[in-house]
Design an enzyme around this catalytic site. Sequence first.
Site, short mmCIF file in Angstrom:
data_model
loop_
_atom_site.label_atom_id
_atom_site.label_comp_id
_atom_site.label_asym_id
_atom_site.label_seq_id
_atom_site.Cartn_x
_atom_site.Cartn_y
_atom_site.Cartn_z
CD GLU A 60 -3.10 -1.53 2.35
OE1 GLU A 60 -2.10 0.30 3.43
OE2 GLU A 60 -3.74 -1.85 2.38
CB CYS A 79 -9.61 -18.53 11.36
SG CYS A 79 -9.78 -19.44 12.92
CG HIS A 119 -6.50 -18.35 6.98
ND1 HIS A 119 -5.67 -18.79 6.48
CD2 HIS A 119 -6.36 -17.93 8.44
CE1 HIS A 119 -4.33 -18.56 7.10
NE2 HIS A 119 -4.51 -18.19 8.40
CD GLU A 172 -11.32 -2.41 13.45
OE1 GLU A 172 -12.27 -1.06 13.22
OE2 GLU A 172 -10.01 -1.90 13.29
CB THR A 195 -6.76 3.78 15.76
OG1 THR A 195 -7.58 3.29 15.00
CG2 THR A 195 -6.68 3.54 17.41
CG ASP A 222 -14.82 0.44 11.00
OD1 ASP A 222 -14.55 1.27 11.51
OD2 ASP A 222 -14.34 -0.52 9.81
NE ARG A 248 -2.43 3.39 5.33
CZ ARG A 248 -3.01 1.98 6.61
NH1 ARG A 248 -3.27 1.59 5.16
NH2 ARG A 248 -2.82 2.49 7.38
#
Length: 757
Positions: free
Chosen positions: A95, A653, A657, A215, A277, A342, A147
């Site tokens: 990024e 997970c 994934h 999160e 944040t 969010d 970034r």
Amino acid sequence: MTSGLLTPIKVTKKRLLSCAAALAFSAAVPVAFAQEDTGTAITSSDNGGHPGDWLSYGRSYSEQRYSPLDQINTENVGKLKLAWHYDLDTNRGQEGTPLIVNGVMYATTNWSKMKALDAATGKLLWSYDPKVPGNIADRGCCDTVSRGAAYWNGKVYFGTFDGRLIALDAKTGKLVWSVYTIPKEAQLGHQRSYTVDGAPRIAKGKVLIGNGGAEFGARGFVSAFDAETGKLDWRFFTVPNPENKPDGAASDDILMSKAYPTWGKNGAWKQQGGGGTVWDSLVYDPVTDLVYLGVGNGSPWNYKFRSEGKGDNLFLGSIVAINPDTGKYVWHFQETPMDEWDYTSVQQIMTLDMPVNGEMRHVIVHAPKNGFFYIIDAKTGKFITGKPYTYENWANGLDPVTGRPNYVPDALWTLTGKPWLGIPGELGGHNFAAMAYSPKTKLVYIPAQQIPLLYDGQKGGFKAYHDAWNLGLDMNKIGLFDDNDPEHVAAKKDFLKVLKGWTVAWDPEKMAPAFTINHKGPWNGGLLATAGNVIFQGLANGEFHAYDATNGNDLYSFPAQSAIIAPPVTYTANGKQYVAVEVGWGGIYPFLYGGVARTSGWTVNHSRVIAFSLDGKDSLPPKNELGFTPVKPVPTYDEARQKDGYFMYQTFCSACHGDNAISGGVLPDLRWSGAPRGRESFYKLVGRGALTAYGMDRFDTSMTPEQIEDIRNFIVKRANESYDDEVKARENSTGVPNDQFLNVPQSTADVPTADHP
């Protein structure tokens, strides 16, 4: 290297020798660095100064990502050719915005590595690996990306995923200082799950750095360190101390007097940190002599759990202006009060001068996640205007005086207690991919997208898990069910019908789109605008494009072999103009959404930096297009265990994934991994951390062996029910999956408008 907290590491000859394996090496940079003060140079970039350099994250302090270079223009851009490429050592998401200073490119890559390249040839000059521990990967929501970096008076600065801020000698790559940015003594919530992946900015000799982690559980703050010594100058917290006590920080007065009363007296924020944040946008404006902070989401997301459903929760979802010398509060504008979606405000903050009611004003223009394009006065923070730059269904416009959203009642899902399908979803109408502005066309180019999300509360009240997302959401509903149930198939079709990605050329004077450029799907790269009337953008389908900045006509396309989510830059070397971009598929969209992300285009990572010129003679090596190929799974699993395993998988997970155990093409697809084929091998991997060094942490402190076995059964079940479809998708001449997601075709509908999805 993280000891001593706020005391920078003192670099001695002995320390340099002992760290030699991790430090940069090789030949001296074959160019002379400018002696001009860097702040003056960056300021002049908005007025034609240093046209061949890219000195700061957004090129200049305005962060317009506009270059005055015009050797490459609408007349000849179709003749672009690959000039050089440099293969990176990590095939994950990239990024970064490279910096270019006097012919040297400084590129940060995944796992917080720094590469110095000859900008004309791509030759490696030096490399620095900060050796981020592999087990840190699961502290971040969205890949171990970086970034970008900052440059100041002969040094380059960058953050590391494990929370350090590092200064290197720009010529040699040797360590100057390193400091750990997360204070142990501060009240930061029980989880303290901090990462640094954003680019630092430098204001008046101070290096500014934020962090992510909301999160999981975090309390947001920004720190300012002396660029020469690494000493802490000031710190600003973005949400209150849970006990309304002073932190000994620049933010104490404003948080205790103004912010704390906007939070519930109880609620999960007092344990989780509250969020806020500043993981991306930090901007210094020399015109107003202010620093603007883009503040993120709540921790947890669920407003009722977080703050008892009370108050606006300052400074979540806000732009906050502070004094660069002291860190003291000056003003704020909250874009999303009571955030429960969010809808962060960390997306790129840009300043420009434009007419407002016949008067030239210095303004901030902002396109945050919530779908509205805002114009606010840069000096005072006063709201000027705001309109949707995409379809959104959570607000009926903004108050014309205050800019406060007029909420749609059903959108307040934590207060109604009912599930709600939100557009935009948590990935926003615009995310981290940078937008650009051209003073020639007077248009802002936004990499827009539409990815819905079904919001529903965590059952049984809020419960925090170690090493997992703690959103206050029902994780079983955050994705799509993947079976042949007619209702679930219909739901997938409806979801994909509104799943879109495009570039909108927004006219900030008319507050309307001038034109749009449709893309195959969402999660495309950032934008670059040039004086040649060209805008450049990489796409999620692996193509790199040049468009006419006046009408969006496609002028050039190059197959980059992998998806591009980073923004391009342009510069000159030896008098010749180049355009460069980092290549690499990653971020939360392919991580969490897994198979859905395939609809943007099948891609296998070949992470690299690529650079173009009008006389380039390079070519890319042959590519691997197959990716993770299906392997016939073991046929048996426990039905009861897999049902319990579904919840555990989605909780622990899926964020890496993929939803329902379908990989988005970055990390291994667990259905075809050898580990789930046996209980012991799977436990060694998940429970004991056999692959910790590669980013797969151990989870034996978060889950019991039986819970880990439940997950294994769920993965085996998913492998069995999806194997035939995956094989069928590859039954063609290339062996590459066809353009489908489990036999549900992607929609080809037009991009959304403000009043239609």
